[in-house]
Design an enzyme around this catalytic site. Structure first.
Site, PDB file in Angstrom:
ATOM      1  N   LYS A 148       0.862  -1.186   0.000  1.00  0.00           N
ATOM      2  CA  LYS A 148       0.000   0.000   0.000  1.00  0.00           C
ATOM      3  C   LYS A 148       0.900   1.238   0.000  1.00  0.00           C
ATOM      4  CE  LYS A 148      -3.824   0.133   2.454  1.00  0.00           C
ATOM      5  NZ  LYS A 148      -4.976   0.190   1.541  1.00  0.00           N
TER       6      LYS A 148
HETATM    7  N1  PMP Z   1      -6.960  -3.489  -2.784  1.00  0.00           N
HETATM    8  C1  PMP Z   1      -6.429  -2.286  -2.527  1.00  0.00           C
HETATM    9  C2  PMP Z   1      -5.658  -1.592  -3.581  1.00  0.00           C
HETATM   10  C3  PMP Z   1      -6.616  -1.699  -1.261  1.00  0.00           C
HETATM   11  O1  PMP Z   1      -6.108  -0.491  -0.995  1.00  0.00           O
HETATM   12  C4  PMP Z   1      -7.363  -2.370  -0.284  1.00  0.00           C
HETATM   13  C5  PMP Z   1      -7.614  -1.727   1.043  1.00  0.00           C
HETATM   14  N2  PMP Z   1      -6.556  -1.936   1.930  1.00  0.00           N
HETATM   15  C6  PMP Z   1      -7.871  -3.649  -0.595  1.00  0.00           C
HETATM   16  C7  PMP Z   1      -7.655  -4.172  -1.852  1.00  0.00           C
HETATM   17  C8  PMP Z   1      -8.556  -4.451   0.462  1.00  0.00           C
HETATM   18  O2  PMP Z   1      -7.575  -4.813   1.393  1.00  0.00           O
HETATM   19  P1  PMP Z   1      -7.909  -5.052   2.921  1.00  0.00           P
HETATM   20  O3  PMP Z   1      -8.968  -6.088   2.954  1.00  0.00           O
HETATM   21  O4  PMP Z   1      -6.621  -5.567   3.496  1.00  0.00           O
HETATM   22  O5  PMP Z   1      -8.332  -3.770   3.496  1.00  0.00           O
END
Ligand code: PMP
Length: 305
Positions: free
Chosen positions: A156
Site C-alpha cells: 500500500k
Molecule cells: N486493494 C487495494 C488496492 C486496497 O487499498 C485495499 C484496502 N486496503 C484492498 C484491496 C482491500 O484490502 P484489505 O482487505 O486488506 O483492506
C-alpha cells in the site's frame, strides 16, 4: 482543518489534530513517498469496548510495504500497537472508526532518500457503508491495474492510489459506483481499495494472488469465514471479465467498505440484479465476527479499553 477527532499521532506523540503537520519540502510531499494501512476499530455497545480488527496482519503488511520501499527502520510493532491504542483512548471514541497508519519519508531528501521515517496515525468515526444494503454498480475500467513490475501491487504505497483514483473518477463521472480493473493480461484484478469475489455455480471464486491484487486481509477473512460458516471453498484463479456476467453473485470487499454486493457490471444485471444470498450471509457473519458479537477468532480482535 476541522475534524471529528481531537487528536492525531505524529512521530511518537499524541498531538492536537491541527498540529499534525509535515513540511512541503519533505519527500512525501514532493514525490508521494509514503505507505499506509487502513484499519477498522469496531465499537461494541454491549461490551462498551472497541476492537481493532486483525491488527497483527495490518502491522505485518505495514512492515512489508516499508521493506519493499527500502525505508529505514521505523517504530517497532510494540510501539505502533501502543500508539494506535493510545490514540483511540485519547479521542475517547464510542463509535466504530477507520484508522489510517502512515509511514513516510520526512526531512529534506530527494527521490532516493530512505529516511528519516515519519510515522502518523489518524482515527475518525466511520460507520459501515450503506451501499451494502442496496448493492453497487460496477464499470470495467478502461484504466489497467498497474502490473507488479511497474508498481508493487502487493503493498500500500501512496503512488498506487493514483491508478485507483483515475479509475474511480472515470467510473463516478460515468455514473457508476465503483471501477473494476483488469490487469495487463486482461484478467480481473480488483477494485480500488477492494478485492472481488464471484459466486459461480454455487462456488466462490476470486482472482489469485498473482493477478496484481493487494493481498487483502478482508479477502483472506472472507475465504476463512465462507469455509467455516457456509462450507464453501474458494477457488483462487484467473477470472475473465465475462465470468462477471455468468456469475450468480458478485461482491467486493475491503477493510473500509467491508463486504458490498455488486448488482450490475457495465449496466448488465448480476444474477437477478439484487444482492445474492451468499453475499448477504457473508455480510452478517462478517459483522458478527468483527464486532465480537460472535466470539470466534478472538486473536483477530485487539481490545482498546
Ligand atoms: N486493494 C487495494 C488496492 C486496497 O487499498 C485495499 C484496502 N486496503 C484492498 C484491496 C482491500 O484490502 P484489505 O482487505 O486488506 O483492506
Amino acid at each position: 482543518m476541522d475534524s471529528t477527532a481531537q487528536f492525531a499521532y505524529l512521530n511518537g506523540q499524541i498531538v492536537r489534530w491541527n498540529d499534525a503537520k509535515v513540511h512541503v519540502f519533505a519527500p512525501v510531499a514532493k514525490y508521494g513517498i509514503g505507505i499506509f494501512e487502513g484499519i477498522r476499530g469496531y465499537w461494541n455497545e454491549e461490551a462498551q469496548q472497541m476492537y481493532l480488527f486483525r491488527l497483527a496482519e495490518h502491522l505485518d503488511r505495514f512492515a512489508f510495504s516499508q521493506k519493499a520501499m527500502r525505508f529505514d527502520q521505523g517504530p517497532s510493532r510494540e510501539e505502533l500497537t501502543k500508539a494506535v491504542v493510545g490514540l483511540c483512548r485519547a479521542n475517547a471514541f464510542r463509535a466504530t472508526v477507520h484508522i489510517r497508519m502512515m509511514a513516510f519519508i520526512d526531512g529534506p531528501g530527494e527521490i532516493g532518500a530512505t529516511g528519516p521515517i515519519g510515522t502518523a496515525i489518524t482515527a475518525l468515526p466511520r460507520q459501515s457503508a450503506q451501499q451494502s444494503i442496496k448493492g453497487a454498480s460496477a464499470q470495467i475500467s478502461s484504466w489497467m491495474r498497474m502490473p507488479d513490475n511497474v508498481m508493487p501491487a502487493r503493498i500500500k504505497c501512496n503512488a498506487n492510489y493514483h491508478n485507483a483514483r483515475l479509475a474511480t473518477m472515470q467510473a463516478q463521472r460515468d455514473g457508476y459506483d465503483v471501477a473494476f480493473l483488469l490487469n495487463s493480461r486482461g484478467k480481473l484484478a480488483e477494485a480500488p481499495a477492494m478485492c472481488i469475489f464471484i459466486v459461480r455455480e454455487g462456488q466462490l471464486v476470486t482472482p489469485s494472488g498473482t493477478n496484481d491484487i493487494l493481498e487483502s486481509i478482508t479477502r483472506q477473512t472472507v475465504i476463512e469465514l465462507a469455509g467455516r460458516y457456509l462450507g464453501l471453498k474458494t477457488a483462487e484463479r484467473d477470472v475473465d471479465r465475462t465470468e462477471l456476467i455468468l456469475a450468480e453473485e458478485v461482491f467486493h470487499c475491503g477493510t473500509g467498505a467491508e463486504i458490498v454486493p455488486v448488482t450490475s457490471v457495465d449496466r448488465i444485471p448480476v444474477g437477478n440484479g439484487r444482492p445474492g444470498a451468499v453475499t448477504q450471509q457473508l455480510i452478517e457473519i462478517y459483522r458478527a465476527v468483527v464486532s465480537g458479537k460472535d466470539g470466534a477468532y478472538p486473536s483477530w480482535r485487539t481490545p482498546v479499553f
